[in-house]
Motif scaffolding. Structure first.
Motif, PDB file in Angstrom:
ATOM      1  N   ARG A 276       0.729  -1.092   0.148  1.00 26.26           N
ATOM      2  CA  ARG A 276       0.004   0.037  -0.180  1.00 26.26           C
ATOM      3  C   ARG A 276       0.760   1.402   0.074  1.00 26.26           C
ATOM      4  N   ALA A 277       2.258   1.562  -0.222  1.00 28.38           N
ATOM      5  CA  ALA A 277       2.394   2.455  -0.635  1.00 28.38           C
ATOM      6  C   ALA A 277       2.810   3.555  -1.540  1.00 28.38           C
ATOM      7  N   GLU A 278       1.866   2.862  -2.095  1.00 26.37           N
ATOM      8  CA  GLU A 278       0.866   3.763  -3.331  1.00 26.37           C
ATOM      9  C   GLU A 278       1.957   5.333  -3.400  1.00 26.37           C
ATOM     10  N   ARG A 279       1.775   6.374  -2.825  1.00 23.38           N
ATOM     11  CA  ARG A 279       1.583   7.364  -2.536  1.00 23.38           C
ATOM     12  C   ARG A 279       3.828   7.409  -2.846  1.00 23.38           C
ATOM     13  N   LEU A 280       3.789   7.032  -2.022  1.00 28.39           N
ATOM     14  CA  LEU A 280       5.949   7.106  -2.244  1.00 28.39           C
ATOM     15  C   LEU A 280       6.330   6.425  -3.212  1.00 28.39           C
ATOM     16  N   ARG A 281       5.290   5.468  -3.880  1.00 27.40           N
ATOM     17  CA  ARG A 281       6.227   5.284  -4.675  1.00 27.40           C
ATOM     18  C   ARG A 281       5.987   6.225  -6.173  1.00 27.40           C
ATOM     19  N   ARG A 282       4.687   6.868  -5.917  1.00 28.06           N
ATOM     20  CA  ARG A 282       4.358   8.347  -7.155  1.00 28.06           C
ATOM     21  C   ARG A 282       5.803   9.227  -6.499  1.00 28.06           C
ATOM     22  N   ASP A 283       5.490   9.393  -5.073  1.00 24.68           N
ATOM     23  CA  ASP A 283       6.682  10.286  -5.098  1.00 24.68           C
ATOM     24  C   ASP A 283       7.880  10.171  -5.374  1.00 24.68           C
ATOM     25  N   LEU A 284       8.851   8.363  -5.758  1.00 22.73           N
ATOM     26  CA  LEU A 284      10.372   8.548  -5.735  1.00 22.73           C
ATOM     27  C   LEU A 284       9.988   8.649  -7.174  1.00 22.73           C
ATOM     28  N   ARG A 285       8.722   8.286  -7.642  1.00 18.91           N
ATOM     29  CA  ARG A 285       8.766   8.367 -10.060  1.00 18.91           C
ATOM     30  C   ARG A 285       8.775   9.998 -10.186  1.00 18.91           C
ATOM     31  N   ASP A 286       8.122  10.922  -8.868  1.00 21.87           N
ATOM     32  CA  ASP A 286       8.211  11.587  -9.878  1.00 21.87           C
ATOM     33  C   ASP A 286       9.231  13.331  -9.567  1.00 21.87           C
ATOM     34  N   ILE A 287       9.803  13.409  -8.121  1.00 19.92           N
ATOM     35  CA  ILE A 287      11.217  14.008  -8.088  1.00 19.92           C
ATOM     36  C   ILE A 287      12.661  13.490  -8.766  1.00 19.92           C
ATOM     37  N   SER A 288      12.253  11.576  -9.107  1.00 24.87           N
ATOM     38  CA  SER A 288      13.480  11.310 -10.304  1.00 24.87           C
ATOM     39  C   SER A 288      14.075  11.982 -11.285  1.00 24.87           C
ATOM     40  N   ARG A 289      12.676  12.333 -11.291  1.00 23.89           N
ATOM     41  CA  ARG A 289      12.719  13.176 -13.295  1.00 23.89           C
ATOM     42  C   ARG A 289      13.032  14.367 -13.047  1.00 23.89           C
ATOM     43  N   SER A 390      28.811   0.179  -8.422  1.00 27.08           N
ATOM     44  CA  SER A 390      28.687  -0.643  -6.658  1.00 27.08           C
ATOM     45  C   SER A 390      26.967  -0.967  -6.687  1.00 27.08           C
ATOM     46  N   ARG A 391      26.250   0.420  -7.925  1.00 24.63           N
ATOM     47  CA  ARG A 391      25.333   0.383  -7.539  1.00 24.63           C
ATOM     48  C   ARG A 391      24.428  -0.344  -7.664  1.00 24.63           C
ATOM     49  N   ILE A 392      22.826  -0.672  -7.338  1.00 23.98           N
ATOM     50  CA  ILE A 392      21.835  -1.906  -7.254  1.00 23.98           C
ATOM     51  C   ILE A 392      20.834  -0.606  -7.769  1.00 23.98           C
ATOM     52  N   ASP A 393      20.825  -1.052  -9.513  1.00 24.02           N
ATOM     53  CA  ASP A 393      19.464   0.150  -9.969  1.00 24.02           C
ATOM     54  C   ASP A 393      18.785  -1.732 -10.835  1.00 24.02           C
ATOM     55  N   VAL A 394      18.444  -2.456 -10.358  1.00 23.64           N
ATOM     56  CA  VAL A 394      17.551  -3.056 -11.224  1.00 23.64           C
ATOM     57  C   VAL A 394      16.076  -3.191 -10.124  1.00 23.64           C
ATOM     58  N   ALA A 395      15.244  -3.178 -10.607  1.00 19.89           N
ATOM     59  CA  ALA A 395      13.811  -3.426 -10.449  1.00 19.89           C
ATOM     60  C   ALA A 395      13.941  -4.694  -9.579  1.00 19.89           C
ATOM     61  N   VAL A 396      13.298  -4.785  -8.756  1.00 20.45           N
ATOM     62  CA  VAL A 396      12.642  -5.672  -7.541  1.00 20.45           C
ATOM     63  C   VAL A 396      11.686  -5.697  -6.964  1.00 20.45           C
ATOM     64  N   SER A 397      11.009  -5.137  -6.779  1.00 20.74           N
ATOM     65  CA  SER A 397       9.726  -4.808  -6.095  1.00 20.74           C
ATOM     66  C   SER A 397       9.108  -5.376  -6.964  1.00 20.74           C
ATOM     67  N   GLY A 398       7.706  -6.996  -6.368  1.00 29.56           N
ATOM     68  CA  GLY A 398       6.535  -6.973  -5.834  1.00 29.56           C
ATOM     69  C   GLY A 398       5.573  -6.396  -6.887  1.00 29.56           C
ATOM     70  N   PHE A 399       5.408  -5.159  -6.073  1.00 28.45           N
ATOM     71  CA  PHE A 399       4.673  -3.754  -5.736  1.00 28.45           C
ATOM     72  C   PHE A 399       5.143  -2.657  -6.627  1.00 28.45           C
ATOM     73  N   ARG A 400       3.822  -2.120  -7.739  1.00 30.57           N
ATOM     74  CA  ARG A 400       4.613  -1.005  -8.592  1.00 30.57           C
ATOM     75  C   ARG A 400       3.941  -0.065  -8.879  1.00 30.57           C
ATOM     76  N   SER A 401       2.239  -0.325  -8.272  1.00 29.95           N
ATOM     77  CA  SER A 401       1.525   0.172  -8.449  1.00 29.95           C
ATOM     78  C   SER A 401       1.539   1.497  -7.799  1.00 29.95           C
ATOM     79  N   ILE A 402       1.222   2.894  -8.525  1.00 30.96           N
ATOM     80  CA  ILE A 402       1.232   4.273  -8.226  1.00 30.96           C
ATOM     81  C   ILE A 402       0.600   4.530  -7.416  1.00 30.96           C
ATOM     82  N   ALA A 403      -0.011   5.630  -7.006  1.00 30.21           N
ATOM     83  CA  ALA A 403      -1.179   6.713  -6.349  1.00 30.21           C
ATOM     84  C   ALA A 403      -1.828   7.472  -7.903  1.00 30.21           C
ATOM     85  N   ALA A 404      -2.823   7.881  -8.291  1.00 27.02           N
ATOM     86  CA  ALA A 404      -2.738   8.306  -9.147  1.00 27.02           C
ATOM     87  C   ALA A 404      -2.758   9.986  -8.733  1.00 27.02           C
TER      88      ALA A 404
END
Length: 404
Positions: A276-289, A390-404
């Motif tokens: 249920r971390a849709e808000r955080l996932r949306r926020d990560l996406r938004d500030i990353s770009r 040495s950074r890890i940047d591959v998608a691992v999470s099984g939950f990737r939905s984001i808040a509207a």
């Protein structure tokens, strides 16, 4: 002055967001005072703290520094949520064991724990530690009860005896009183707080984050050269959401100060991997770009409590095609601390988790005090810096939905 002979920052506002910490914010002032003096002596610059002006808002302090021939001033404020932390820790022994069951289910039942294990084992060991420690304490108490019951020959409860059972509670209370040594209850409350709503922020925390956003927005109207937000440990994911809201609100003035975000020892995946971390996932996406800020993420493999060199956006699986941030770099404790200092700190896991805020006796390109009180913006300081190989940047999470 910087290498081009230009001073980019004369005045700076710094907002420090702590992790899950119930202690009064004065600890951060005293830590800054001591460690900045140590780093100044090592690195050959001058830095001094003064009290914050009366009536100027939140808890903080004033810093004046002379580095590379430039004089700078910074006002540092701690964005306090320790009262919320203390309230969440106000749980009795039975309630803590219930938290244990709920938190274990939140991570194991959803599969999040097994995906997190693919990133770094250190923070997973830290997450499992309170579970095994609390179960171990209960087991020792029951063994003691059985022995006492057997010695006294009482059989009100098979193999234990009522009198033997009566020792369980005092033993568990003793362990809780000694939690300053064991950290089992503290860590249990920490992980339970993030997991209780499956990655959603509790309402009191959301309200406090809105206050923080207002404070930072006001600072962006000040006559300063940079507004720097520092998020440490779980404070990093709070900062992500606060800054994302700020950008969506359009609160950045056209000709205002540079906006910078420094995340230290982050544990973002512990939250962003929950369903249920849709808000955080949306926020990560938004500030990353976003091109409206600079985001540098600093961790170290020697910090067993952090997801070291894990790009929090990419591993969560929400990296957009136009992703710009964060710049993931290592504080490289084994290189920036002398062998003697590393040997002294190596097994002090909680102390190492705060090393980002401390002095290094062999500093590299990461220096907390140059970043917070020096003459360069965060963007200029790391311009052209390549991310850690040495950074890890591959998608691992099984939950990737984001808040509207």
């Amino acid at each position: 002055m910087d290498q081009t002979g230009q001073q980019q920052v004369r005045r700076r506002r710094v907002f420090y967001i702590p992790g899950y910490d119930p202690i009064h914010p004065r600890r951060y002032r005293e830590l800054y005072r001591k460690e900045s003096a140590d780093q100044a002596a090592i690195s050959g610059y001058q830095i001094a703290l003064k009290p914050k002006k009366r009536g100027s808002g939140r808890y903080g302090w004033h810093v004046e520094a002379e580095m590379d021939g430039a004089e700078t001033a910074a006002d540092v404020e701690v964005l306090v949520w320790s009262d919320i932390v203390r309230d969440s820790m106000d749980r009795g022994i039975p309630a803590t064991y219930l938290q244990l069951l709920r938190t274990a289910w939140a991570y194991i039942g959803t599969g999040a724990l097994f995906r997190l294990m693919r990133l770094r084992k250190g923070p997973i060991i830290a997450a499992l530690y309170p579970i095994f420690m609390l179960l171990g304490q209960l087991g020792l108490a029951l063994i003691a009860a059985r022995l006492i019951g057997a010695v006294l020959g009482l059989s009100g409860v098979p193999y234990i005896g009522w009198l033997g059972l009566a020792v369980v509670w005092p033993i568990l209370k003793w362990f809780k009183r000694k939690d300053g040594k064991f950290f089992a209850y503290y860590l249990m409350h920490d992980y339970a707080y993030s997991a209780q709503y499956g990655g959603e922020n509790p309402a009191p925390l959301e309200a406090r984050m809105a206050e923080f956003r207002t404070t930072i927005a006001a600072a962006l109207q000040d006559d300063v050269d940079e507004v720097l937000v520092v998020g440490h440990s779980s404070g990093a994911h709070l900062a992500v959401s606060i800054l994302a809201d700020l950008l969506r609100d359009g609160a950045l003035p056209a000709n205002g100060p540079a906006l910078a975000f420094l995340s230290l020892g982050q544990v973002v995946p512990m939250v962003s991997f929950l369903p249920r971390a849709e808000r955080l996932r949306r926020d990560l996406r938004d500030i990353s770009r976003s091109d409206a800020l600079t985001w540098v993420d600093v961790t170290a493999p020697g910090d067993g409590c952090a997801f070291a060199l894990c790009d929090p956006v990419s591993v969560t699986g929400v990296a957009p095609p136009d992703k710009r941030w964060p710049l993931v770099i290592s504080a490289a404790f084994t290189q920036t601390l002398s062998p003697e200092r590393w040997k002294e700190l190596r097994w002090r896991f909680f102390r190492l988790h705060f090393q980002y805020l401390c002095a290094f006796d062999r500093p590299g390109d990461y220096d907390y005090f140059r970043i917070t009180a020096g003459p360069l913006t965060l963007a200029a300081r790391y311009a052209g810096r390549q991310p850690s190989k040495s950074r890890i940047d591959v998608a691992v999470s099984g939950f990737r939905s984001i808040a509207a």
